[in-house]
Design an enzyme around this catalytic site. Structure first.
Site, PDB file in Angstrom:
ATOM      1  N   CYS A  12      56.717   9.537  -9.042  1.00 26.76           N
ATOM      2  CA  CYS A  12      57.263   8.987  -9.952  1.00 26.76           C
ATOM      3  C   CYS A  12      58.521  10.129 -10.482  1.00 26.76           C
ATOM      4  O   CYS A  12      58.666  11.146 -10.269  1.00 26.76           O
ATOM      5  CB  CYS A  12      56.588   8.243 -10.928  1.00 26.76           C
ATOM      6  N   GLY A  44      59.807   7.358  -6.086  1.00 30.52           N
ATOM      7  CA  GLY A  44      58.963   6.140  -6.590  1.00 30.52           C
ATOM      8  C   GLY A  44      59.514   4.916  -6.310  1.00 30.52           C
ATOM      9  O   GLY A  44      61.264   3.884  -6.500  1.00 30.52           O
ATOM     10  N   GLY A 124      53.900  12.556 -12.679  1.00 26.55           N
ATOM     11  CA  GLY A 124      52.257  13.956 -12.413  1.00 26.55           C
ATOM     12  C   GLY A 124      51.043  12.758 -12.672  1.00 26.55           C
ATOM     13  O   GLY A 124      51.610  11.676 -12.413  1.00 26.55           O
ATOM     14  N   TYR A 287      59.585  18.705   1.821  1.00 27.70           N
ATOM     15  CA  TYR A 287      59.939  16.923   1.526  1.00 27.70           C
ATOM     16  C   TYR A 287      60.226  16.016   1.246  1.00 27.70           C
ATOM     17  O   TYR A 287      60.885  15.297   0.778  1.00 27.70           O
ATOM     18  CB  TYR A 287      58.242  16.233   2.518  1.00 27.70           C
TER      19      TYR A 287
END
Length: 518
Positions: A12, A44, A124, A287
């Site tokens: 997120c 997200g 996280g 990425y």
């Protein structure tokens, strides 16, 4: 490309905004947060939420709107009207790694405490969530979702033993959270008229601060001396330009920062146990992050370009051109091409409107596979040897049909070069990675991967090559700071920032920064 198709995603993104100066503000706080979340949409896509406050008195007015889907779908003009009048707020965009994709799991969470309501947004995943859940339930704390973020919110609501009823001790509360949960989180906590921004002591997830300035000063030479219209705090800096903000600084691992309408203040910095090194997720560079974001004093694009250069040193090949599967590996492909002295040429063009909402195909369309996602620029490569750069090969079932498509369209050879090492282990700190058994690097086919996917050769970047590409820019930054230490300290980032720097490579090496608890 392979990472996207294999379902590996960041959990997120968080974003907060507070207006400076006199309140009520003229700054459109809900719109600023919405645009900030749009800039973090890549982190997200399942749900989004915003909580705003007028920040007045001991009992400020809290307004909330959450929904499933993309940010622009959740926050229509009518829905944004629910969030006015506001002087500060925090927002969240989510991809679930823990907790189902249901409205009840959407953040930010709001709970009542002894000192009024708090709102919490979290990026996280807690490595000891099972233990914490049992502990909270044992103490009579009810939990209504399966999300780690709700547990964090409840831990923050816990009153420290020496706290006075009329004065909340947020440093003590946050330190208690850090004691109970060493990693992984970046947090935004809104209470009354301030936002607290927190990174775990290992710095596993990113968080940075931006300064809102007049639009007329954004590209001006004097923008460092411009009036401050407000402060923003974000998982990434990539959306700052679109909201009229300039990058201020990164929040340090373990740092507790108080952001008010008056200033930005460091309240405390919590050290890691046993002198462990920082463990910033290295895959943010590979990425997850947008290429224009800044981490550890360097732009993500520059690091990816260096990865391509390093890959060219480690794995050269006789070829005619370098290309990429659009588009996350493009910086690495340009770095590879430049280092090898080969031309960079596009061989595929992406159909940007084929996504997860694509109509379920019948058998004929399913057999066409990647042909519905990519157009082939065959005139650019017929009869030529291609070096195709990808960001990763995870399961191996995406790159194979692309190679087949290129060869059937006239490529003489297709050599695959991967700008990151093989992923061999799951992540338990906020990244959704397939099980160990699903990863191609752990399967028998990996011993002859080129044959398995139909390529002429396949080589990955080494772990050492990735680390050196990331840390090379940090070394250069440290040298500059040594020359300008006093200036940097005024902004909050001194030489201590570079002491014992490190990166989490657990998904590549199995070397986790902390002991995992189940």
């Amino acid at each position: 490309m392979e990472l996207e198709e294999s379902g590996i995603r960041e959990e997120c993104g968080v974003f907060g905004c507070i207006a400076s100066g006199e309140w009520p503000t003229q700054l459109d706080v809900p719109h600023v947060i919405t645009l900030g979340l749009v800039g973090l949409q890549h982190r997200g896509q399942e749900s989004a939420g915003i909580v705003t406050s007028d920040g007045y008195s001991l009992m400020p007015t809290i307004r909330t709107h959450k929904g499933l889907g993309l940010v622009n779908h959740v926050f229509t003009e009518d829905n944004l009207k629910k969030l006015y009048v506001s002087n500060l707020g925090i927002g969240h965009t989510r991809y679930a790694t823990t907790g189902n994709c249901e409205l009840e799991n959407c953040q930010p969470f709001v709970v009542e405490t002894l000192h009024g309501k708090i709102a919490v947004a979290h990026n996280g995943e807690l490595i000891n969530s099972v233990h914490l859940r049992r502990k909270l339930l044992r103490h009579g704390v009810g939990l209504s979702t399966g999300s780690d973020s709700e547990m964090i919110t409840q831990l923050l609501a816990y009153t420290p033993p020496h706290e006075r009823d009329d004065s909340p001790d947020w440093v003590a509360r946050i330190k208690n959270l850090m004691k109970e949960a060493p990693t992984s989180y970046s947090l935004l906590i809104m209470h009354r008229d301030v936002i607290y921004a927190v990174r775990d002591p290992y710095g596993n997830r990113p968080l940075c601060i931006g300064r809102l300035i007049p639009v007329s000063d954004i590209n001006g030479r004097g923008r460092n001396n411009s009036e401050t219209e407000g402060w923003v705090v974000s998982s990434e800096s990539c959306s700052f330009l679109s909201i009229g903000a300039v990058y201020y600084r990164e929040i340090l691992p373990g740092e507790i920062v108080k952001i008010s309408r008056h200033n930005v203040q460091t309240l405390d910095t919590v050290p890691r146990s046993g002198g462990d090194p920082v463990a910033f997720c290295i895959f943010e560079y590979v990425y997850f992050a947008r290429p224009d974001s800044i981490f550890e004093g360097q732009m993500v694009y520059t690091v990816r370009h260096r990865c391509g250069q390093q890959l060219a040193i480690e794995a050269p090949v006789d070829a005619d051109l370098v290309s990429t599967v659009p588009e996350s590996a493009t910086p690495a492909a340009l770095g590879y091409a430049g280092k090898c002295g080969l031309p960079y040429v596009e061989v595929l063009c992406k159909n940007r409107y084929v996504g997860r909402t694509f109509i379920q195909p019948n058998m004929r369309l399913r057999q066409l596979g990647v042909a519905k996602k990519f157009g082939v620029l065959s005139d650019n490569f017929k009869g030529k040897r291609i070096v195709l750069i990808d960001d990763s090969i995870v399961r191996g079932n995406t790159i194979s049909p692309i190679i087949k498509l290129l060869k059937e369209s006239g490529a003489k050879e297709v050599h695959i070069r991967v700008a990151s090492p093989p992923i061999r282990f799951p992540c338990y700190m906020g990244i959704n990675i397939p099980t160990k058994e699903e990863l191609i690097a752990n399967r028998p086919e990996f011993d002859d991967l080129a044959k398995y996917i139909g390529a002429n050769s396949v080589v990955y970047l080494s772990v050492e090559g990735l680390i050196s590409s990331v840390q090379e820019g940090m070394k250069l930054k440290k040298q500059k700071i040594e020359e300008q230490e006093n200036i940097i300290q005024e902004n909050g980032n001194g030489l201590k920032y570079f002491e014992k720097h490190g990166h989490c490579t657990a998904c590549l090496t199995g070397d986790y920064p902390v002991k995992l608890e189940w």
